[in-house]
Design a protein around this motif. Structure first.
Motif, short mmCIF file in Angstrom:
data_model
loop_
_atom_site.label_atom_id
_atom_site.label_comp_id
_atom_site.label_asym_id
_atom_site.label_seq_id
_atom_site.Cartn_x
_atom_site.Cartn_y
_atom_site.Cartn_z
N CYS A 90 0.75 -1.06 -0.13
CA CYS A 90 0.00 -0.04 -0.05
C CYS A 90 0.86 1.21 0.03
O CYS A 90 0.34 2.28 0.67
CB CYS A 90 -1.09 0.20 1.10
N LEU A 91 2.20 1.37 -0.74
CA LEU A 91 2.93 2.50 -0.92
C LEU A 91 2.88 2.49 -2.41
O LEU A 91 3.36 1.89 -3.32
CB LEU A 91 4.23 2.32 -0.66
N SER A 92 2.14 3.74 -2.71
CA SER A 92 2.15 4.21 -3.82
C SER A 92 3.30 5.04 -4.60
O SER A 92 3.65 6.01 -3.95
CB SER A 92 0.88 4.89 -4.37
N VAL A 93 3.93 4.75 -5.62
CA VAL A 93 5.10 5.46 -6.15
C VAL A 93 4.74 6.75 -6.87
O VAL A 93 4.08 6.55 -7.65
CB VAL A 93 6.07 4.64 -6.84
N LEU A 94 5.02 8.02 -6.31
CA LEU A 94 4.61 9.22 -7.01
C LEU A 94 5.95 9.65 -7.93
O LEU A 94 5.67 10.37 -8.87
CB LEU A 94 4.37 10.18 -6.01
N HIS A 95 6.98 9.48 -7.11
CA HIS A 95 8.30 9.92 -7.76
C HIS A 95 9.22 8.91 -7.88
O HIS A 95 9.53 8.42 -7.09
CB HIS A 95 8.70 11.14 -7.28
N LEU A 96 10.03 8.94 -9.00
CA LEU A 96 11.48 7.94 -8.83
C LEU A 96 12.35 8.41 -9.82
O LEU A 96 12.49 8.90 -11.03
CB LEU A 96 10.72 6.46 -9.55
N ASN A 97 13.61 8.15 -9.07
CA ASN A 97 14.85 8.63 -9.81
C ASN A 97 15.66 7.47 -9.68
O ASN A 97 15.94 7.05 -8.57
CB ASN A 97 15.37 9.94 -9.37
N VAL A 98 16.83 7.09 -11.01
CA VAL A 98 17.39 6.21 -11.02
C VAL A 98 18.68 6.62 -11.30
O VAL A 98 18.94 7.34 -12.39
CB VAL A 98 17.01 5.00 -11.56
#
Length: 88
Positions: free
Chosen positions: A42-50
């Motif tokens: 129940c943790l929705s990814v809003l932003h991702l940087n790799v």
């Protein structure tokens, strides 16, 4: 990274949002499995940087803690992330 560990995880939790930073050895399908595991919790990814460099990946994620999530602290989220990464 901790001795004997292939990942280092930092979590800061403010209200219903968490910032997760992960430094890990690069593995096939790691990012996909990480995102799927977070969604199951129940943790929705809003932003991702790799960022990657010579066998190491650094992931920075902004997540929303959804209603019904059983984790109420940064330490609980970090432990869950370690478990996800450990299963890969």
């Amino acid at each position: 990274m901790a001795a004997g560990s292939s990942a280092a995880v930092e979590v800061s939790l403010v209200g219903g949002h968490a910032s997760i930073k992960i430094r890990s050895e690069k593995k096939q399908r790691q990012l996909l499995e990480l995102v799927k595991g977070l969604q199951r919790l129940c943790l929705s990814v809003l932003h991702l940087n790799v960022n990657t460099d010579e066998g190491t990946a650094v992931y920075s994620l902004g997540v929303k803690v959804e209603d019904g999530c059983k984790m109420g602290s940064g330490d609980e989220i970090a432990t869950a992330v370690y478990q996800i990464l450990g299963s890969l």
